[in-house]
Motif scaffolding. Structure first.
Motif, PDB file in Angstrom:
ATOM      1  N   ASP A  23      43.393 -70.437 -55.493  1.00 60.14           N
ATOM      2  CA  ASP A  23      44.802 -70.814 -55.359  1.00 60.14           C
ATOM      3  C   ASP A  23      45.259 -70.881 -53.904  1.00 60.14           C
ATOM      4  O   ASP A  23      46.424 -71.168 -53.634  1.00 60.14           O
ATOM      5  CB  ASP A  23      45.687 -69.813 -56.117  1.00 60.14           C
ATOM      6  CG  ASP A  23      45.410 -69.825 -57.607  1.00 60.14           C
ATOM      7  OD1 ASP A  23      45.025 -70.892 -58.134  1.00 60.14           O
ATOM      8  OD2 ASP A  23      45.577 -68.763 -58.259  1.00 60.14           O
ATOM      9  N   GLY A  24      44.357 -70.619 -52.970  1.00 59.79           N
ATOM     10  CA  GLY A  24      44.723 -70.567 -51.556  1.00 59.79           C
ATOM     11  C   GLY A  24      44.376 -71.827 -50.809  1.00 59.79           C
ATOM     12  O   GLY A  24      43.855 -72.801 -51.355  1.00 59.79           O
ATOM     13  N   LYS A  25      44.672 -71.801 -49.543  1.00 64.29           N
ATOM     14  CA  LYS A  25      44.429 -72.948 -48.666  1.00 64.29           C
ATOM     15  C   LYS A  25      42.989 -72.997 -48.162  1.00 64.29           C
ATOM     16  O   LYS A  25      42.529 -74.022 -47.697  1.00 64.29           O
ATOM     17  CB  LYS A  25      45.356 -72.865 -47.451  1.00 64.29           C
ATOM     18  CG  LYS A  25      46.833 -72.884 -47.793  1.00 64.29           C
ATOM     19  CD  LYS A  25      47.653 -72.564 -46.549  1.00 64.29           C
ATOM     20  CE  LYS A  25      49.092 -72.331 -46.863  1.00 64.29           C
ATOM     21  NZ  LYS A  25      49.356 -71.012 -47.469  1.00 64.29           N
ATOM     22  N   PHE A  26      42.271 -71.863 -48.235  1.00 63.16           N
ATOM     23  CA  PHE A  26      40.931 -71.764 -47.678  1.00 63.16           C
ATOM     24  C   PHE A  26      39.943 -71.302 -48.727  1.00 63.16           C
ATOM     25  O   PHE A  26      40.280 -70.541 -49.623  1.00 63.16           O
ATOM     26  CB  PHE A  26      40.919 -70.792 -46.491  1.00 63.16           C
ATOM     27  CG  PHE A  26      41.878 -71.183 -45.399  1.00 63.16           C
ATOM     28  CD1 PHE A  26      41.556 -72.177 -44.496  1.00 63.16           C
ATOM     29  CD2 PHE A  26      43.114 -70.571 -45.287  1.00 63.16           C
ATOM     30  CE1 PHE A  26      42.433 -72.550 -43.498  1.00 63.16           C
ATOM     31  CE2 PHE A  26      44.001 -70.937 -44.300  1.00 63.16           C
ATOM     32  CZ  PHE A  26      43.662 -71.933 -43.397  1.00 63.16           C
ATOM     33  N   VAL A  27      38.703 -71.750 -48.576  1.00 64.92           N
ATOM     34  CA  VAL A  27      37.644 -71.413 -49.526  1.00 64.92           C
ATOM     35  C   VAL A  27      37.246 -69.943 -49.400  1.00 64.92           C
ATOM     36  O   VAL A  27      36.997 -69.269 -50.395  1.00 64.92           O
ATOM     37  CB  VAL A  27      36.411 -72.317 -49.283  1.00 64.92           C
ATOM     38  CG1 VAL A  27      35.250 -71.918 -50.161  1.00 64.92           C
ATOM     39  CG2 VAL A  27      36.777 -73.770 -49.503  1.00 64.92           C
ATOM     40  N   ASN A  28      37.186 -69.453 -48.156  1.00 61.48           N
ATOM     41  CA  ASN A  28      36.773 -68.064 -47.926  1.00 61.48           C
ATOM     42  C   ASN A  28      37.416 -67.541 -46.647  1.00 61.48           C
ATOM     43  O   ASN A  28      38.068 -68.291 -45.909  1.00 61.48           O
ATOM     44  CB  ASN A  28      35.248 -67.955 -47.878  1.00 61.48           C
ATOM     45  CG  ASN A  28      34.629 -68.905 -46.865  1.00 61.48           C
ATOM     46  OD1 ASN A  28      35.101 -69.019 -45.739  1.00 61.48           O
ATOM     47  ND2 ASN A  28      33.581 -69.599 -47.268  1.00 61.48           N
ATOM     48  N   ARG A  29      37.210 -66.267 -46.386  1.00 67.52           N
ATOM     49  CA  ARG A  29      37.793 -65.643 -45.194  1.00 67.52           C
ATOM     50  C   ARG A  29      37.295 -66.304 -43.916  1.00 67.52           C
ATOM     51  O   ARG A  29      38.067 -66.523 -42.980  1.00 67.52           O
ATOM     52  CB  ARG A  29      37.453 -64.158 -45.150  1.00 67.52           C
ATOM     53  CG  ARG A  29      38.213 -63.325 -46.147  1.00 67.52           C
ATOM     54  CD  ARG A  29      37.733 -61.898 -46.079  1.00 67.52           C
ATOM     55  NE  ARG A  29      38.507 -61.017 -46.941  1.00 67.52           N
ATOM     56  CZ  ARG A  29      38.177 -59.763 -47.190  1.00 67.52           C
ATOM     57  NH1 ARG A  29      37.093 -59.252 -46.637  1.00 67.52           N
ATOM     58  NH2 ARG A  29      38.929 -59.031 -47.997  1.00 67.52           N
ATOM     59  N   ILE A  33      39.594 -67.813 -40.947  1.00 70.89           N
ATOM     60  CA  ILE A  33      39.557 -67.267 -39.586  1.00 70.89           C
ATOM     61  C   ILE A  33      39.183 -68.341 -38.578  1.00 70.89           C
ATOM     62  O   ILE A  33      39.780 -68.427 -37.498  1.00 70.89           O
ATOM     63  CB  ILE A  33      38.603 -66.057 -39.524  1.00 70.89           C
ATOM     64  CG1 ILE A  33      39.200 -64.901 -40.345  1.00 70.89           C
ATOM     65  CG2 ILE A  33      38.331 -65.637 -38.086  1.00 70.89           C
ATOM     66  CD1 ILE A  33      38.248 -63.771 -40.627  1.00 70.89           C
ATOM     67  N   ARG A  34      38.202 -69.199 -38.912  1.00 68.40           N
ATOM     68  CA  ARG A  34      37.846 -70.301 -38.004  1.00 68.40           C
ATOM     69  C   ARG A  34      39.051 -71.213 -37.768  1.00 68.40           C
ATOM     70  O   ARG A  34      39.324 -71.625 -36.633  1.00 68.40           O
ATOM     71  CB  ARG A  34      36.678 -71.101 -38.567  1.00 68.40           C
ATOM     72  CG  ARG A  34      35.326 -70.470 -38.330  1.00 68.40           C
ATOM     73  CD  ARG A  34      34.188 -71.429 -38.670  1.00 68.40           C
ATOM     74  NE  ARG A  34      34.163 -71.752 -40.094  1.00 68.40           N
ATOM     75  CZ  ARG A  34      33.489 -71.065 -41.015  1.00 68.40           C
ATOM     76  NH1 ARG A  34      32.788 -70.016 -40.663  1.00 68.40           N
ATOM     77  NH2 ARG A  34      33.516 -71.439 -42.277  1.00 68.40           N
ATOM     78  N   ALA A  35      39.782 -71.542 -38.839  1.00 74.94           N
ATOM     79  CA  ALA A  35      40.958 -72.408 -38.699  1.00 74.94           C
ATOM     80  C   ALA A  35      42.014 -71.748 -37.816  1.00 74.94           C
ATOM     81  O   ALA A  35      42.641 -72.406 -36.973  1.00 74.94           O
ATOM     82  CB  ALA A  35      41.534 -72.740 -40.068  1.00 74.94           C
ATOM     83  N   SER A  36      42.192 -70.455 -37.988  1.00 74.05           N
ATOM     84  CA  SER A  36      43.175 -69.732 -37.186  1.00 74.05           C
ATOM     85  C   SER A  36      42.785 -69.709 -35.715  1.00 74.05           C
ATOM     86  O   SER A  36      43.628 -69.897 -34.831  1.00 74.05           O
ATOM     87  CB  SER A  36      43.311 -68.304 -37.712  1.00 74.05           C
ATOM     88  OG  SER A  36      44.234 -67.580 -36.954  1.00 74.05           O
ATOM     89  N   ILE A  37      41.516 -69.496 -35.440  1.00 67.67           N
ATOM     90  CA  ILE A  37      41.039 -69.487 -34.051  1.00 67.67           C
ATOM     91  C   ILE A  37      41.227 -70.862 -33.431  1.00 67.67           C
ATOM     92  O   ILE A  37      41.712 -70.982 -32.294  1.00 67.67           O
ATOM     93  CB  ILE A  37      39.567 -69.036 -33.981  1.00 67.67           C
ATOM     94  CG1 ILE A  37      39.464 -67.554 -34.337  1.00 67.67           C
ATOM     95  CG2 ILE A  37      38.983 -69.306 -32.595  1.00 67.67           C
ATOM     96  CD1 ILE A  37      38.042 -67.061 -34.520  1.00 67.67           C
ATOM     97  N   ARG A  38      40.861 -71.922 -34.169  1.00 73.60           N
ATOM     98  CA  ARG A  38      41.037 -73.288 -33.638  1.00 73.60           C
ATOM     99  C   ARG A  38      42.506 -73.557 -33.308  1.00 73.60           C
ATOM    100  O   ARG A  38      42.834 -74.098 -32.247  1.00 73.60           O
ATOM    101  CB  ARG A  38      40.560 -74.316 -34.661  1.00 73.60           C
ATOM    102  CG  ARG A  38      39.080 -74.492 -34.697  1.00 73.60           C
ATOM    103  CD  ARG A  38      38.688 -75.665 -35.610  1.00 73.60           C
ATOM    104  NE  ARG A  38      37.318 -75.503 -36.029  1.00 73.60           N
ATOM    105  CZ  ARG A  38      36.910 -75.082 -37.223  1.00 73.60           C
ATOM    106  NH1 ARG A  38      37.801 -74.794 -38.151  1.00 73.60           N
ATOM    107  NH2 ARG A  38      35.637 -74.953 -37.502  1.00 73.60           N
ATOM    108  N   LYS A  39      43.400 -73.183 -34.220  1.00 76.84           N
ATOM    109  CA  LYS A  39      44.836 -73.418 -34.020  1.00 76.84           C
ATOM    110  C   LYS A  39      45.343 -72.639 -32.809  1.00 76.84           C
ATOM    111  O   LYS A  39      46.084 -73.178 -31.980  1.00 76.84           O
ATOM    112  CB  LYS A  39      45.607 -73.023 -35.281  1.00 76.84           C
ATOM    113  CG  LYS A  39      47.087 -73.238 -35.200  1.00 76.84           C
ATOM    114  CD  LYS A  39      47.426 -74.692 -35.128  1.00 76.84           C
ATOM    115  CE  LYS A  39      48.929 -74.893 -35.188  1.00 76.84           C
ATOM    116  NZ  LYS A  39      49.296 -76.295 -35.039  1.00 76.84           N
ATOM    117  N   THR A  40      44.939 -71.394 -32.697  1.00 76.04           N
ATOM    118  CA  THR A  40      45.360 -70.578 -31.564  1.00 76.04           C
ATOM    119  C   THR A  40      44.873 -71.161 -30.247  1.00 76.04           C
ATOM    120  O   THR A  40      45.630 -71.243 -29.270  1.00 76.04           O
ATOM    121  CB  THR A  40      44.846 -69.134 -31.721  1.00 76.04           C
ATOM    122  OG1 THR A  40      45.386 -68.583 -32.928  1.00 76.04           O
ATOM    123  CG2 THR A  40      45.247 -68.275 -30.542  1.00 76.04           C
TER     124      THR A  40
END
Length: 58
Positions: A23-29, A33-40
């Motif tokens: 039900d989330g936006k990401f397949v796994n943790r 985390i990779r998406a968050s690092i890229r965005k940051t």
């Protein structure tokens, strides 16, 4: 792909987990985390660019 280990507060992990899974936006943790690092890093690059702190690529 290299693996790293980080310690994070339980509250932050619980918030992260709300965005992971069927039900989330990401397949796994890891994906989250990779998406968050890229965005940051993108945000930091934008800030550096505004302050003329980026080096010219050659």
């Amino acid at each position: 792909m290299p693996k790293i280990s980080v310690e994070i507060p339980q509250e932050l992990l619980e918030d992260l987990d709300e965005h992971v899974g069927d039900d989330g936006k990401f397949v796994n943790r890891s994906d989250a985390i990779r998406a968050s690092i890229r965005k940051t890093l993108d945000i930091l690059d934008e800030i550096d660019e505004r302050h003329d702190r980026l080096e010219e690529e050659t």
